[in-house]
Design a protein around this motif. Sequence first.
Motif, short mmCIF file in Angstrom:
data_model
loop_
_atom_site.label_atom_id
_atom_site.label_comp_id
_atom_site.label_asym_id
_atom_site.label_seq_id
_atom_site.Cartn_x
_atom_site.Cartn_y
_atom_site.Cartn_z
N GLY A 122 -6.78 7.26 -7.36
CA GLY A 122 -7.63 8.17 -8.12
C GLY A 122 -7.46 8.07 -9.63
O GLY A 122 -6.60 7.35 -10.14
N ARG A 123 -8.26 8.83 -10.32
CA ARG A 123 -8.30 8.86 -11.79
C ARG A 123 -7.00 9.42 -12.37
O ARG A 123 -6.41 10.35 -11.84
N ASP A 124 -6.58 8.83 -13.50
CA ASP A 124 -5.43 9.29 -14.27
C ASP A 124 -4.15 9.34 -13.42
O ASP A 124 -3.35 10.26 -13.52
N THR A 125 -3.99 8.34 -12.58
CA THR A 125 -2.81 8.24 -11.73
C THR A 125 -1.89 7.16 -12.28
O THR A 125 -2.36 6.14 -12.78
N THR A 126 -0.58 7.37 -12.20
CA THR A 126 0.39 6.41 -12.72
C THR A 126 1.31 5.93 -11.61
O THR A 126 1.91 6.75 -10.90
N LEU A 127 1.41 4.61 -11.47
CA LEU A 127 2.36 3.98 -10.57
C LEU A 127 3.39 3.29 -11.44
O LEU A 127 3.08 2.32 -12.13
N ALA A 128 4.62 3.80 -11.44
CA ALA A 128 5.68 3.24 -12.29
C ALA A 128 6.14 1.88 -11.75
O ALA A 128 5.82 1.50 -10.62
N GLU A 129 6.91 1.18 -12.56
CA GLU A 129 7.36 -0.15 -12.20
C GLU A 129 8.13 -0.16 -10.89
O GLU A 129 8.89 0.75 -10.58
N GLY A 130 7.88 -1.20 -10.10
CA GLY A 130 8.57 -1.38 -8.84
C GLY A 130 8.01 -0.60 -7.67
O GLY A 130 8.56 -0.64 -6.57
N THR A 131 6.89 0.10 -7.85
CA THR A 131 6.30 0.88 -6.77
C THR A 131 5.70 -0.04 -5.72
O THR A 131 5.07 -1.04 -6.04
N MET A 132 5.88 0.31 -4.44
CA MET A 132 5.30 -0.43 -3.32
C MET A 132 4.37 0.52 -2.57
O MET A 132 4.80 1.59 -2.15
N VAL A 133 3.09 0.11 -2.42
CA VAL A 133 2.11 0.96 -1.74
C VAL A 133 1.60 0.23 -0.51
O VAL A 133 1.05 -0.87 -0.61
N GLY A 134 1.77 0.84 0.68
CA GLY A 134 1.33 0.25 1.93
C GLY A 134 -0.19 0.28 2.08
O GLY A 134 -0.89 1.00 1.36
N GLY A 135 -0.70 -0.49 3.01
CA GLY A 135 -2.13 -0.62 3.23
C GLY A 135 -2.82 0.66 3.66
O GLY A 135 -2.22 1.52 4.31
N TYR A 136 -4.08 0.78 3.26
CA TYR A 136 -4.96 1.89 3.63
C TYR A 136 -4.41 3.26 3.21
O TYR A 136 -4.62 4.25 3.88
N THR A 137 -3.72 3.30 2.09
CA THR A 137 -3.18 4.54 1.55
C THR A 137 -4.15 5.13 0.54
O THR A 137 -4.76 4.39 -0.24
N ASN A 138 -4.31 6.44 0.54
CA ASN A 138 -5.18 7.14 -0.41
C ASN A 138 -4.32 7.94 -1.37
O ASN A 138 -3.55 8.80 -0.95
N ILE A 139 -4.49 7.67 -2.66
CA ILE A 139 -3.73 8.35 -3.69
C ILE A 139 -4.73 9.13 -4.54
O ILE A 139 -5.67 8.55 -5.08
N GLY A 140 -4.53 10.43 -4.68
CA GLY A 140 -5.47 11.30 -5.38
C GLY A 140 -5.47 11.13 -6.89
O GLY A 140 -4.87 10.20 -7.44
N ASN A 141 -6.11 12.07 -7.57
CA ASN A 141 -6.19 12.09 -9.03
C ASN A 141 -4.95 12.73 -9.63
O ASN A 141 -4.35 13.62 -9.04
N CYS A 142 -4.57 12.26 -10.81
CA CYS A 142 -3.44 12.82 -11.57
C CYS A 142 -2.13 12.79 -10.80
O CYS A 142 -1.30 13.69 -10.92
N VAL A 143 -1.92 11.76 -10.00
CA VAL A 143 -0.68 11.60 -9.23
C VAL A 143 0.30 10.77 -10.06
O VAL A 143 -0.10 9.84 -10.75
N ARG A 144 1.57 11.11 -10.00
CA ARG A 144 2.62 10.36 -10.68
C ARG A 144 3.60 9.85 -9.62
O ARG A 144 4.17 10.64 -8.87
N ILE A 145 3.77 8.52 -9.57
CA ILE A 145 4.70 7.92 -8.62
C ILE A 145 5.81 7.26 -9.42
O ILE A 145 5.57 6.37 -10.24
N GLY A 146 7.04 7.71 -9.18
CA GLY A 146 8.21 7.24 -9.93
C GLY A 146 8.60 5.81 -9.60
O GLY A 146 8.19 5.25 -8.58
N ARG A 147 9.43 5.25 -10.45
CA ARG A 147 9.83 3.84 -10.32
C ARG A 147 10.56 3.57 -9.01
O ARG A 147 11.27 4.42 -8.48
N ASP A 148 10.33 2.36 -8.52
CA ASP A 148 10.98 1.86 -7.30
C ASP A 148 10.77 2.75 -6.08
O ASP A 148 11.60 2.80 -5.18
#
Length: 85
Positions: free
Chosen positions: A31-57
Amino acid sequence: IDRSAFGSWTEIVEASHIHASTHIGHGIKIGRDTTLAEGTMVGGYTNIGNCVRIGRDSSLADEITLEDKVIVPDLTVVTRDVKKT
């Protein structure tokens, strides 16, 4: 960014930030304005909303949903849907 063998597309909406060494599986929606920090791993068919923050590794399992404004701390493994509380 992986490509799906079954025709689904990975969708990354504007104003999202994807840092170095991040792996994005196939069929993802970010989604919009979402941040995936360095080292993030996202599996297939995942839905990430707006304004989400995912920390490193951090890692997200396949086929889960993170609702809008969810914050995932550094070094976290997410295995099921996360709702904003």
